[in-house]
Design a protein around this motif. Structure first.
Motif, PDB file in Angstrom:
ATOM      1  N   GLN A  85       2.987  26.064  26.296  1.00 28.40           N
ATOM      2  CA  GLN A  85       2.830  24.676  25.858  1.00 28.40           C
ATOM      3  C   GLN A  85       3.668  24.452  24.608  1.00 28.40           C
ATOM      4  O   GLN A  85       3.500  25.143  23.599  1.00 28.40           O
ATOM      5  CB  GLN A  85       1.358  24.366  25.559  1.00 28.40           C
ATOM      6  N   LEU A  86       4.590  23.491  24.684  1.00 30.59           N
ATOM      7  CA  LEU A  86       5.447  23.162  23.541  1.00 30.59           C
ATOM      8  C   LEU A  86       4.979  21.855  22.925  1.00 30.59           C
ATOM      9  O   LEU A  86       4.951  20.809  23.590  1.00 30.59           O
ATOM     10  CB  LEU A  86       6.916  23.047  23.974  1.00 30.59           C
ATOM     11  N   ASP A  87       4.590  21.927  21.671  1.00 27.63           N
ATOM     12  CA  ASP A  87       4.132  20.749  20.936  1.00 27.63           C
ATOM     13  C   ASP A  87       5.186  20.398  19.897  1.00 27.63           C
ATOM     14  O   ASP A  87       5.513  21.218  19.032  1.00 27.63           O
ATOM     15  CB  ASP A  87       2.788  21.043  20.263  1.00 27.63           C
ATOM     16  N   VAL A  88       5.756  19.214  19.972  1.00 24.28           N
ATOM     17  CA  VAL A  88       6.786  18.763  19.032  1.00 24.28           C
ATOM     18  C   VAL A  88       6.207  17.665  18.163  1.00 24.28           C
ATOM     19  O   VAL A  88       5.840  16.594  18.657  1.00 24.28           O
ATOM     20  CB  VAL A  88       8.044  18.250  19.769  1.00 24.28           C
ATOM     21  N   ARG A  89       6.109  17.934  16.880  1.00 23.93           N
ATOM     22  CA  ARG A  89       5.539  16.954  15.952  1.00 23.93           C
ATOM     23  C   ARG A  89       6.654  16.208  15.218  1.00 23.93           C
ATOM     24  O   ARG A  89       7.625  16.799  14.782  1.00 23.93           O
ATOM     25  CB  ARG A  89       4.635  17.665  14.934  1.00 23.93           C
ATOM     26  N   ASP A  90       6.462  14.927  15.073  1.00 25.28           N
ATOM     27  CA  ASP A  90       7.450  14.094  14.389  1.00 25.28           C
ATOM     28  C   ASP A  90       7.076  14.026  12.915  1.00 25.28           C
ATOM     29  O   ASP A  90       6.365  13.144  12.469  1.00 25.28           O
ATOM     30  CB  ASP A  90       7.466  12.689  15.003  1.00 25.28           C
TER      31      ASP A  90
END
Length: 420
Positions: A85-90
């Motif tokens: 699972q790849l979580d990309v936070r801005d």
């Protein structure tokens, strides 16, 4: 970001990565083994010796978030994969970007911050723009930051810096989970190298020596003046190729592939030639890796004589708004350091007024003292020699001396009269 998927049981089998939210309709795979291959917005490396698929993402976007399969084709009918699972936070905190400069042969320290619980990862971009890991044996860990101790600071030291060390570095955090390794690169460091300044007089010739890594001997090289963010073709930007000379009216470029040095010679120096010069090599893009300052001393000198207590103003020429200097030294090379600015002078008797549109700034000095006498260099890359002499005002001393003499004579006469 780098993802490493381990498949120790299927080292030589073809490997892939795909996004489950897209139904794995687009499987990204290297196509070849044991070399980096670009596939869209990622680069992949199928390491058959270690049985690892390395996937390098550049400039993650929010759209990259989701569930991925990192797998291997065991046979025509069977495959093995691991979900991740790849979580990309801005966020606004990362990525961080900074520039470090180091003199050839000296030591440079690169400092980074990473989350407290993660392992340090430090790497350098190669010619394919893939960040290759560098041994962290030279990493020195420093005390945690005051921000709730959620981050720690570490420093990487590079000694005896050479042209091979110039380039882009990344530091970040590494997390490992069974057969998966995640590496988040959060800080980008541009390491620029510089050489001692080249100082010549107006009308003379100047040589700029550019050493380079021997692996680039067959690549095109060139000299670039200024910021060099783009290739503006001009007489100081011509390309020098292996074992050839390039010559314009005033510039000659020569590449000595045996010594791994190319040289730029500029004749008949004028004020316009002064500035910051970059040595560069052409790969897939132009890479500026080493710079120096060319200082041109104007033939016309200023000879000023003042008295203690006087005020004075000196006008200095400049071509670069960021490079201005008024420096007291026997040689102008002592005054040059990248990023010199007027604010670095601390003496309250010195003040500056800048007329950027005219290419002139004025140095104002109040309450001159005898110790202010000496040689000054006024300007920046274009510099004028100023010989300043501050004399003691002898007119007042003469008056005082005369008064004392008269008093002594008068006292002597009065004494003689009283004795008689």
């Amino acid at each position: 970001m780098m993802i490493k998927c381990e498949h120790p049981q299927h080292k030589t089998k073809p490997k892939y990565i795909c996004k489950e939210s897209d139904g794995c309709s687009e499987r990204k795979n290297p196509g070849v083994q044991d070399e980096w291959v670009e596939n869209g917005d990622v680069s992949l490396y199928d390491d058959t010796r270690a049985g690892v698929l390395m996937v390098f993402f550049r400039e993650l976007k929010t759209a990259d978030a989701g569930t991925y399969r990192c797998g291997v084709n065991v046979s025509h009918y069977t495959e093995s994969f691991t979900e991740l699972q790849l979580d990309v936070r801005d966020g606004v905190k990362y990525p961080k970007t900074k520039t470090e400069s180091a003199h050839l042969g000296e030591e440079v320290n690169i400092t980074c911050q990473i989350p407290e619980e993660h392992k340090v990862y430090f790497c350098k971009d190669d010619d394919d723009h893939i960040c290759q890991n560098i041994s962290t044996s030279a990493v020195t860990e420093m005390s945690p930051s005051s921000e709730r101790n959620e981050e720690r600071v570490f420093t990487v030291s590079i000694s005896n810096v050479s042209v091979r060390d110039a380039g882009v570095y990344w530091c970040g955090a590494e997390t490992r989970d069974t057969h998966l390794t995640f590496i988040s690169l959060t800080t980008k460091i541009q390491l620029d190298l510089f050489m001692a300044p080249v100082v010549r007089r107006e009308g003379e010739s100047a040589e700029i020596f550019c050493p380079y890594d021997s692996i680039y001997k067959s690549k095109s090289k060139f000299l670039c003046k200024g910021k060099c963010s783009t290739r503006d073709r001009n007489t100081l930007n011509e390309t020098v190729r292996e074992e050839k000379d390039t010559k314009t009216d005033r510039l000659t470029l020569n590449d000595d592939v045996t010594a791994s040095v190319f040289t730029g010679t500029i004749t008949g120096l004028t004020a316009e030639d002064a500035g910051k010069y970059w040595c560069a090599v052409t790969l897939e893009r132009d890479v500026n890796y080493l710079y120096t300052h060319l200082i041109v001393i104007m033939n016309e000198e200023l000879n000023l004589t003042k008295y203690e207590g006087d005020d004075m103003s000196i006008q200095c020429k400049h071509h670069d708004e960021l490079q201005k200097c008024f420096c007291k030294a026997h040689e102008p090379s002592v005054c040059v350091k990248d990023g010199v600015s007027l604010e670095k002078i601390r003496d309250d008797r010195f003040s500056f007024s800048d007329e950027a549109s005219t290419g002139v700034f004025t140095v104002n000095i109040t309450d001159l003292r005898e110790e202010d006498s000496g040689i000054y260099w006024c300007g920046a890359h274009i510099t004028t020699k100023v010989n300043l002499t501050v004399n003691i005002d002898f007119s007042l001393i003469n008056i005082i001396s005369l008064c004392l003499t008269l008093l002594l004579i008068g006292g002597f006469i009065v004494t003689q009269c009283l004795l008689r």
